[in-house]
Design an enzyme around this catalytic site. Structure first.
Site, mmCIF file in Angstrom:
data_model
loop_
_atom_site.group_PDB
_atom_site.id
_atom_site.type_symbol
_atom_site.label_atom_id
_atom_site.label_comp_id
_atom_site.label_asym_id
_atom_site.label_seq_id
_atom_site.Cartn_x
_atom_site.Cartn_y
_atom_site.Cartn_z
ATOM 1 N N GLY A 1 2.239 -11.417 2.834
ATOM 2 C CA GLY A 1 1.204 -12.393 2.470
ATOM 3 C C GLY A 1 0.045 -11.805 1.680
ATOM 4 O O GLY A 1 -1.004 -12.445 1.540
ATOM 5 N N SER B 1 1.031 -0.289 -1.039
ATOM 6 C CA SER B 1 0.328 0.983 -0.739
ATOM 7 C C SER B 1 0.770 1.535 0.616
ATOM 8 O O SER B 1 -0.022 1.565 1.560
ATOM 9 C CB SER B 1 -1.189 0.807 -0.823
#
Ligand SMILES: Nc1ncnc2c1ncn2[C@@H]1O[C@H](COP(=O)(O)OS(=O)(=O)O)[C@@H](OP(=O)(O)O)[C@H]1O
Ligand SMILES: Nc1ncnc2c1ncn2[C@@H]1O[C@H](COP(=O)(O)OP(=O)(O)O)[C@@H](O)[C@H]1O
Length: 208
Positions: free
Chosen positions: A42, A111
């Site tokens: 999300g 990341s």
């Protein structure tokens, strides 16, 4: 005069208009909201909803989305650990410039490595790197699979897919954690954005 990386004989150029001047103009404080999490957790949904909410409040924000940046600035990078590190380093530097410009920079990238995220934190002024962890279970992300990538990864057609055969290191000390409610329901996009806006308000980023 100094040497930085491969550049020798370089000088830092000061400009007469500084970050504080820009912040006064914009009536906000520059910062980086760094959204990390699995594919499908999300991140982009939160980034866009947050961007829209800030815009409607008259605040200047800009979204740096991992997928989008890989269409341009980072199109020379793949998904090895080294390339992901370089991806995060570049986006961290760009985000730092946006924050210095006085904007609320919203970076949404998987990341996956803690050290890469921590490096970005280390180049930003104190407290202006706000790490948001999309703490959604892999099962949920895989069930969503909006791009069909988990299916391909499970079939061995994508190698090194985060969460399947590549690591994801969750943050240890993030500023904000978005997670399922007690009944196992994911908060709505507006509720997720509201959580971040509440934090920005409380810490004084939405005023000078
Ligand atoms: N191997 C592999 N692992 C993870 N993700 C992959 C991979 N290959 C392609 N994709 C697609 O690339 C999007 C993630 O790009 P990022 O720049 O955010 O990744 S990273 O931060 O460098 O890890 C990611 O987007 P999101 O689903 O929005 O996260 C995928 O669409
Ligand atoms: N809070 C939410 N509630 C319901 N569905 C969501 C929510 N957040 C994201 N989604 C849906 O989950 C899928 C993945 O969301 P996305 O933002 O693309 O994730 P990511 O950027 O992390 O890959 C999309 O289909 C999106 O509509």
């Amino acid at each position: 005069m100094s040497a930085v990386g491969k550049s020798a004989n370089i000088f830092w150029q000061e400009c007469p208009v500084g970050k504080l001047d820009r912040q006064k103009l914009l009536k906000q404080k520059g910062c980086v909201v760094w959204i990390t999490g699995l594919s499908g957790s999300g991140k982009s949904t939160l980034a866009c909803t947050l961007g829209r909410e800030l815009h409607s409040r008259g605040k200047l924000a800009y979204v740096l989305d991992g997928d989008n940046l890989r269409h341009g600035l980072n199109k020379d990078l793949g998904f090895s650990a080294e390339d992901r590190a370089e991806n995060i380093r570049r986006v961290g530097e760009v985000a730092k410039l946006f924050a210095d410009a006085g904007l609320i920079c919203i970076a949404s990238l998987i990341s996956p490595y803690r050290k890469d995220r921590d490096s970005c934190r280390s180049i930003l002024p104190d407290l202006s790197f706000i790490e948001v962890f999309m703490n959604m279970p892999l099962d949920l992300c895989e069930a969503r699979d909006p791009k069909g990538l988990y299916k391909l990864a499970r079939a061995g057609k994508i190698k090194g897919f985060t969460g399947i055969d590549d690591p994801y290191e969750p943050p240890l000390n993030c500023e904000i954690e978005i997670q399922e409610e007690e009944n196992g329901v994911c908060p709505s996009p507006c509720a997720m954005a509201g959580q971040v806006v509440g934090y920005l308000e409380e810490k004084g980023f939405l005023q000078v």
